[in-house]
Motif scaffolding. Structure first.
Motif, PDB file in Angstrom:
ATOM      1  N   THR A   1      -3.517  -1.898  -1.070  1.00 24.75           N
ATOM      2  CA  THR A   1      -4.123  -3.226  -1.060  1.00 24.75           C
ATOM      3  C   THR A   1      -3.063  -4.311  -0.986  1.00 24.75           C
ATOM      4  OG1 THR A   1      -5.865  -2.296  -2.421  1.00 24.75           O
ATOM      5  CG2 THR A   1      -5.748  -4.683  -2.312  1.00 24.75           C
TER       6      THR A   1
ATOM      7  N   CYS B   1      -7.655  -3.759   2.043  1.00 30.96           N
ATOM      8  CA  CYS B   1      -7.418  -2.470   1.395  1.00 30.96           C
ATOM      9  C   CYS B   1      -7.519  -1.377   2.455  1.00 30.96           C
ATOM     10  CB  CYS B   1      -8.446  -2.248   0.292  1.00 30.96           C
ATOM     11  SG  CYS B   1      -8.287  -0.633  -0.482  1.00 30.96           S
TER      12      CYS B   1
ATOM     13  N   SER C   1      -0.775  -4.081   4.674  1.00 31.38           N
ATOM     14  CA  SER C   1      -1.499  -2.969   4.054  1.00 31.38           C
ATOM     15  C   SER C   1      -1.357  -1.712   4.905  1.00 31.38           C
ATOM     16  CB  SER C   1      -2.968  -3.349   3.876  1.00 31.38           C
ATOM     17  OG  SER C   1      -3.703  -2.267   3.373  1.00 31.38           O
TER      18      SER C   1
END
Length: 131
Positions: free
Chosen positions: A91, A25, A104
Motif C-alpha cells: 500500500t 493497494c 505500489s
C-alpha cells in the motif's frame, strides 16, 4: 481507538484524521490464485521496500526458514511463508493516483522478483482510473 472501543466509550476521541492524497493497494498472490495455488513457500524482499510503502500481511506466517552456515556454525533464519491466497497488500499513499499506483506496483514487483516468481500481482489495477 481499540482500547476506547473495548471500554465502550469513544467520546474522548476526536474525529478521525484524513491525509490528503491517493492510496493504492497492490495485492500479491501465489501463482494459480484464485484456483489451485501453492502455499508454504518463503518470500523475500520486505526489508528492501521503501519505508513509506506499507506492506500488510494477510496469508502469511512467520517461520524459521532453512538455517545458514557461517564459518561452520548454523544460524537460524526467521522469515515469512505464504499460507493462503491473498498473501500481501502493498500500500502506498502519494500526491497523485498515478504515483501511488506506480510506487505500489514497484514495491510489489520487488517482492515478487525476490520470491522467485512464486507471487504475482495484476498490473492493471488503478491503471485507467484517472481517465
Amino acid at each position: 481507538l481499540l482500547a476506547c472501543a473495548e471500554l465502550g466509550d469513544l467520546s474522548s476521541l476526536g474525529p478521525p484524521g484524513v491525509k490528503p492524497g491517493h492510496v493504492v493497494c497492490t495485492v500479491l498472490v501465489p501463482h494459480g490464485y484464485p484456483g489451485e495455488h501453492g502455499t508454504g513457500f518463503p518470500f523475500y524482499g520486505l526489508t528492501e521496500v521503501d519505508s513509506s510503502v506499507k506492506v500488510f500481511h494477510a496469508g502469511t506466517e512467520e517461520k524459521y526458514l532453512d538455517p545458514i552456515v557461517v564459518r561452520g556454525r548454523l544460524f537460524p533464519v526467521v522469515g515469512y511463508r505464504a499460507t493462503g491466497g491473498r498473501t500481501l497488500c502493498v500500500t502506498c499513499l502519494d500526491t497523485t493516483l498515478e504515483s501511488a499506483a506506480r510506487r505500489s506496483r514497484d514495491a510489489a514487483s520487488l517482492i515478487a522478483d525476490r520470491s522467485g516468481g512464486r507471487l504475482f500481482f495484476r498490473k492493471d489495477i488503478a491503471k485507467n482510473v484517472a481517465e
